[in-house]
Scaffold this active site. Structure first.
Site, PDB file in Angstrom:
ATOM      1  N   ALA A   9     -40.551  71.875  31.318  1.00  0.00           N
ATOM      2  CA  ALA A   9     -40.805  70.581  31.162  1.00  0.00           C
ATOM      3  C   ALA A   9     -41.123  70.007  32.849  1.00  0.00           C
ATOM      4  O   ALA A   9     -40.783  68.940  33.751  1.00  0.00           O
ATOM      5  CB  ALA A   9     -39.204  70.615  31.073  1.00  0.00           C
ATOM      6  N   GLY A  10     -41.551  70.951  33.451  1.00  0.00           N
ATOM      7  CA  GLY A  10     -43.324  70.433  34.095  1.00  0.00           C
ATOM      8  C   GLY A  10     -43.529  68.918  34.116  1.00  0.00           C
ATOM      9  O   GLY A  10     -43.864  68.357  32.693  1.00  0.00           O
ATOM     10  N   VAL A  12     -46.865  68.883  33.270  1.00  0.00           N
ATOM     11  CA  VAL A  12     -47.773  68.906  31.921  1.00  0.00           C
ATOM     12  C   VAL A  12     -46.828  68.861  30.788  1.00  0.00           C
ATOM     13  O   VAL A  12     -47.339  68.348  29.412  1.00  0.00           O
ATOM     14  CB  VAL A  12     -48.865  70.478  31.757  1.00  0.00           C
ATOM     15  CG1 VAL A  12     -48.746  70.172  30.165  1.00  0.00           C
ATOM     16  CG2 VAL A  12     -49.370  70.351  33.015  1.00  0.00           C
ATOM     17  N   ARG A  88     -57.804  80.722  38.027  1.00  0.00           N
ATOM     18  CA  ARG A  88     -56.960  81.210  37.006  1.00  0.00           C
ATOM     19  C   ARG A  88     -56.020  82.045  36.736  1.00  0.00           C
ATOM     20  O   ARG A  88     -55.466  82.505  36.603  1.00  0.00           O
ATOM     21  CB  ARG A  88     -57.483  80.641  35.506  1.00  0.00           C
ATOM     22  CG  ARG A  88     -58.004  78.741  35.620  1.00  0.00           C
ATOM     23  CD  ARG A  88     -58.592  77.937  34.410  1.00  0.00           C
ATOM     24  NE  ARG A  88     -58.894  76.654  34.488  1.00  0.00           N
ATOM     25  CZ  ARG A  88     -60.156  75.895  35.129  1.00  0.00           C
ATOM     26  NH1 ARG A  88     -60.059  76.960  35.447  1.00  0.00           N
ATOM     27  NH2 ARG A  88     -59.351  74.620  34.989  1.00  0.00           N
ATOM     28  N   ASN A  95     -47.233  84.774  34.980  1.00  0.00           N
ATOM     29  CA  ASN A  95     -47.396  83.949  33.695  1.00  0.00           C
ATOM     30  C   ASN A  95     -47.431  84.714  32.737  1.00  0.00           C
ATOM     31  O   ASN A  95     -46.679  84.584  31.662  1.00  0.00           O
ATOM     32  CB  ASN A  95     -48.457  82.977  33.970  1.00  0.00           C
ATOM     33  CG  ASN A  95     -48.072  81.537  34.503  1.00  0.00           C
ATOM     34  OD1 ASN A  95     -47.067  81.456  35.377  1.00  0.00           O
ATOM     35  ND2 ASN A  95     -49.424  81.220  34.972  1.00  0.00           N
ATOM     36  N   HIS A 175     -62.254  79.775  29.775  1.00  0.00           N
ATOM     37  CA  HIS A 175     -61.532  78.059  30.579  1.00  0.00           C
ATOM     38  C   HIS A 175     -61.633  78.870  32.192  1.00  0.00           C
ATOM     39  O   HIS A 175     -60.875  79.266  32.993  1.00  0.00           O
ATOM     40  CB  HIS A 175     -60.666  77.921  30.083  1.00  0.00           C
ATOM     41  CG  HIS A 175     -59.843  76.648  30.803  1.00  0.00           C
ATOM     42  ND1 HIS A 175     -60.398  75.831  30.620  1.00  0.00           N
ATOM     43  CD2 HIS A 175     -58.256  76.943  31.661  1.00  0.00           C
ATOM     44  CE1 HIS A 175     -59.819  74.141  31.509  1.00  0.00           C
ATOM     45  NE2 HIS A 175     -58.872  74.976  31.852  1.00  0.00           N
TER      46      HIS A 175
END
Length: 308
Positions: A9-10, A12, A88, A95, A175
């Protein structure tokens, strides 16, 4: 769709929830985060905008992953963001652990859900989610190409002064710095961009597209991009929820397409009610194919870390 869960719920996650609610993409949005009160407060704040934006979507927040039960889609934005100067790939180990924990809970509580991965490095984490979940490849995909293509289209519009509504752009590959902006397929109302832009201008746009996320991060210092990523996520979910059969670039599991297997890469896909309904293979020039292979090598270098 009836229910979409966003894990994380940051910024983004919050912006994504608001986009989904405003466009009534689903009946219910569930926000889940480890921080007590944060997803609940975020959900309530968005819910209170309903009379203004005129939507009936209901939002709720939770700190328990079991509350994703009944979801048609689970969007994973959770994880640590990169800081200025970081790639990234630098956030992979942290992550990955977060992703595995979430995917295990999806298998328990929402086994029929599709998985949309947003956390970085998205190509590697999408592959990891696919392997960990055991889901069909059409039900596991990552958000990157829609965002990168939107950035490229924005830069083309800014450089030419023409309406962004007329600009079409496509970015393939991983990406990251080796993404492949497909300038040959970029058009302004159907006219190739090299009709309006010099080679130098196009090269400048390609470079800025590749560095789009880093540019925002370097300006903000303490926050990555969130509005454009959230809009990209919402557009992908809209295509599925409304069975649009919309062609969008996304991180997909490749099974022979573009000569690659056992890897996730950004490629154009047809999105419909079943998720990725088809991967579209574009005819690549020698240079484009070389750049795509180089991008794949970068992704494979990170994938190798998963298999150690």
């Amino acid at each position: 769709m009836k229910k979409i869960t966003i894990v994380g719920a940051g910024r983004v996650g919050e912006s994504t929830a608001h986009n989904l609610a405003k466009h009534e993409t689903c009946r219910e949005v569930m926000l889940i985060d480890i921080k007590e009160g944060v997803p609940q407060g975020t959900a309530l704040d968005i819910q209170e905008s309903a009379p203004i934006y005129d939507f009936d979507t209901r939002l709720a927040g939770s700190n328990d992953l079991k509350d994703m039960a009944g979801s048609n889609m689970v969007v994973i934005t959770a994880g640590v963001p990169r800081k200025p100067g970081m790639s990234r790939s630098d956030v992979l180990d942290t992550n990955l652990a977060v992703l595995y924990g979430i995917v295990d809970e999806v298998k328990k509580h929402a086994p029929q859900a599709m998985l949309l991965i947003v956390s970085n490095p998205v190509d590697v984490l999408t592959y990891a989610a696919w392997k960990r979940s055991g889901f069909e490849r059409r039900h596991v995909f990552g958000m990157a190409g829609v965002l990168d293509s939107a950035r490229m289209a924005s830069f083309v519009a800014l450089e030419t002064g023409f309406s962004v509504k007329d600009v079409s752009a496509m970015v393939l590959g991983g990406h990251g710095d080796t993404m492949v902006p497909m300038t040959r397929f970029a058009t302004i109302n159907g006219i190739p961009i090299d009709h309006f832009l010099s080679k130098e201008q196009i090269e400048k746009i390609v470079k800025r597209t590749r560095e789009g996320g880093a540019e925002i991060l370097s300006l903000r210092k303490t926050a990555s991009a969130y509005d454009a990523p959230a809009a990209a996520i919402a557009s992908m979910i809209d295509a599925i929820s409304r069975n649009r059969r919309h062609i969008l670039p996304a991180v997909a599991v490749l099974e022979g397409e573009y000569g690659l297997t056992d890897i996730c890469m950004g490629v154009p896909c047809v999105f419909g009610e079943h998720g990725i309904e088809k991967v579209i293979e574009l005819p690549l020039s020698a240079q484009e194919a070389a750049e795509f292979r180089k991008s794949a090598e970068t992704v494979r270098a990170d994938l190798a870390k998963l298999k150690k």
